[in-house]
Every structure is written in structure tokens, then in C-alpha cells.
Design an enzyme around this catalytic site. Structure first.
Site, PDB file in Angstrom:
ATOM      1  N   GLY A  55       5.966  -4.689   2.870  1.00 19.26           N
ATOM      2  CA  GLY A  55       5.968  -3.632   3.891  1.00 19.26           C
ATOM      3  C   GLY A  55       4.454  -3.580   4.576  1.00 19.26           C
ATOM      4  CB  CYS A  56       2.669  -0.880   6.167  1.00 18.92           C
ATOM      5  SG  CYS A  56       0.976  -0.585   7.021  1.00 18.92           S
ATOM      6  CG  PHE A  57      -0.508  -6.485   7.239  1.00 23.01           C
ATOM      7  CD1 PHE A  57      -0.830  -5.302   8.020  1.00 23.01           C
ATOM      8  CD2 PHE A  57      -0.082  -7.504   7.856  1.00 23.01           C
ATOM      9  CE1 PHE A  57      -0.841  -5.545   9.348  1.00 23.01           C
ATOM     10  CE2 PHE A  57      -0.208  -7.780   9.205  1.00 23.01           C
ATOM     11  CZ  PHE A  57      -0.958  -6.759   9.869  1.00 23.01           C
ATOM     12  CD1 TRP A  58      -3.019  -2.358   8.570  1.00 22.92           C
ATOM     13  CD2 TRP A  58      -2.583  -0.288   9.098  1.00 22.92           C
ATOM     14  NE1 TRP A  58      -3.082  -2.247   9.983  1.00 22.92           N
ATOM     15  CE2 TRP A  58      -2.819  -1.167  10.256  1.00 22.92           C
ATOM     16  CE3 TRP A  58      -2.083   1.050   9.206  1.00 22.92           C
ATOM     17  CZ2 TRP A  58      -2.498  -0.573  11.556  1.00 22.92           C
ATOM     18  CZ3 TRP A  58      -1.801   1.629  10.441  1.00 22.92           C
ATOM     19  CH2 TRP A  58      -1.862   0.949  11.589  1.00 22.92           C
TER      20      TRP A  58
END
Length: 226
Positions: A55-58
Site C-alpha cells: 500500500g501507500c509507501f509513506w
């Protein structure tokens, strides 16, 4: 972080992918803002590389750099697609086929690969296919990119064990996580804006959410895991 809103959630073909470029379009910072270590090496002798898309790598990157001891560095990028050295605008189209990925460089004597896999399984919902929570598209699909036969064995066996745990908890959807060889899927670092994003923006977006089911730490695999 949501990419790919202008196309449906399906995997592209190589013919649909942007051509890309022969070299990176931007420079990557030298040092990790939290750990103070080099992002792209050289890495200490004996340390290993693990690549995870969840998912969102942040938010994913922050989960891994927060592991106590043994993680040398983390680096976010794109992996698993067709376009060489993609940039954000290309990934947003959903046509490059890349997934947002976290590269974790770790000391296996202090943080074994299995510990990284445990965090991976518990930090997202690996049954959602081409989405993760509110984020939809190829870029947020679940993948483990393996660097060795031992990593493949560990990834496959922990996937099976976590599927059993999900089923026992009443989750009837199958895990959709792919296990792919990193040698066939180059890792392309994202630009500086994305590296350690939630350290620079503590209140920034993080769409990750697990299933609420813990990985069965007491489970005994059929073969030895690293």
C-alpha cells in the site's frame, strides 16, 4: 497517497506502459533523515535487502524504520512494473504496473527476515487485490519481492500460515499477495519528496490498516525460516 484514479483497477500490459528512460530523472538523497544511514549503500557486510509492497509507501516505510535495532535503512520506490525509471506522473496513470515499495536493509542476526514478514502481514490487508483501504490501483497491490531462495521459502510459508490465521478469524477472502523475484523486477527509488515522508510531515496521510489478525508467532513452519 492515491494514484491511478483516472483508470480502472486492472493490471496494464507491457504495450500500454510508458517508455520510461535510461537513467533516473532525479537525484536521491544520500542519508536517511531518521536513521542517519546511507539510502543506497554501500551497506554493511552481512546485511540483507528485503523489498515489500503493502500500500501507500509513506506509512509502510515508517513501520519498518520504527523497528527497534537491526534495520540499517529504508528507502521507498517503485517495483514490479514495466517502465524503467518511472516518475510519479507515470505511476499515477496506473499504466507502468509498478507498486509502491519499501526497501529494508537489515541485519539478519538482529532483525530476522521472518520478523520483517510478520510486520508486513500485520500492517496491511493482503486480501484486497488492487487496492488498500481508500487507495485503489495497481500501485497499492501487495507484493513480496524476494532476493534469495531462503526468502522465497519464508515468504511462501508465512503467507500460508497467515491465510490459516485469517480463515480461523472468520476472514473468508484469499490472500492476493504476489511473491516475485527481485532480479526480474528492478527497484527504482522515488524522488526526495517521498523519502521518509511521514518524518517530514508527521500529520501526513497514511492509508494503511491491517486486518486486526495477528500473525501466529507460535506456528511452526515445515522448513527452517531465516
Amino acid at each position: 497517497m492515491t494514484f491511478g484514479r483516472n483508470r480502472g483497477p486492472r493490471m496494464p500490459t507491457a504495450d500500454e506502459a510508458p517508455v520510461g528512460r535510461a537513467a533516473p530523472a532525479y537525484a536521491v538523497p544520500e542519508a536517511h533523515l531518521v536513521l542517519g544511514t546511507r539510502l543506497q549503500g554501500p551497506y554493511p557486510d552481512g546485511y540483507e535487502i528485503a523489498d515489500f509492497a503493502l500500500g501507500c509507501f509513506w506509512g509502510a516505510e515508517r513501520r519498518f524504520w520504527q523497528l527497534p535495532g537491526g534495520v540499517w535503512t529504508t528507502l521507498v520506490g517503485f517495483q514490479g512494473g514495466f517502465t524503467p525509471h518511472p516518475v510519479d506522473d507515470e505511476v499515477r496513470t496506473g499504466l507502468t504496473g509498478h507498486a509502491e515499495t519499501v526497501r529494508v536493509v537489515h541485519d539478519p542476526a538482529r532483525v530476522p527476515y521472518r520478523a520483517l514478514l510478520t510486520l508486513f502481514w500485520e500492517s496491511h490487508d493482503p486480501t484486497q487485490g488492487l487496492r488498500q483501504g481508500n487507495d485503489i490501483g495497481t500501485h497499492v497491490r501487495s507484493i513480496i519481492f524476494i532476493h534469495s531462495p531462503a526468502q522465497r521459502t519464508a515468504a511462501e510459508e508465512t503467507r500460508a500460515l497467515y491465510q490459516q490465521a485469517l480463515s480461523s478469524a472468520g476472514h473468508d477472502r484469499p490472500i492476493t499477495t504476489d511473491i516475485l523475484p527481485a532480479t526480474e523486477h528492478p527497484f527504482y527509488p522515488a524522488r526526495e519528496y517521498h523519502q521518509q515522508y511521514l518524518h517530514k510531515n508527521p500529520a501526513g496521510y497514511c492509508g494503511l490498516g491491517g486486518t486486526g489478525v495477528s500473525y501466529p508467532l507460535g506456528a511452526t513452519p515445515s522448513r527452517s525460516l531465516p
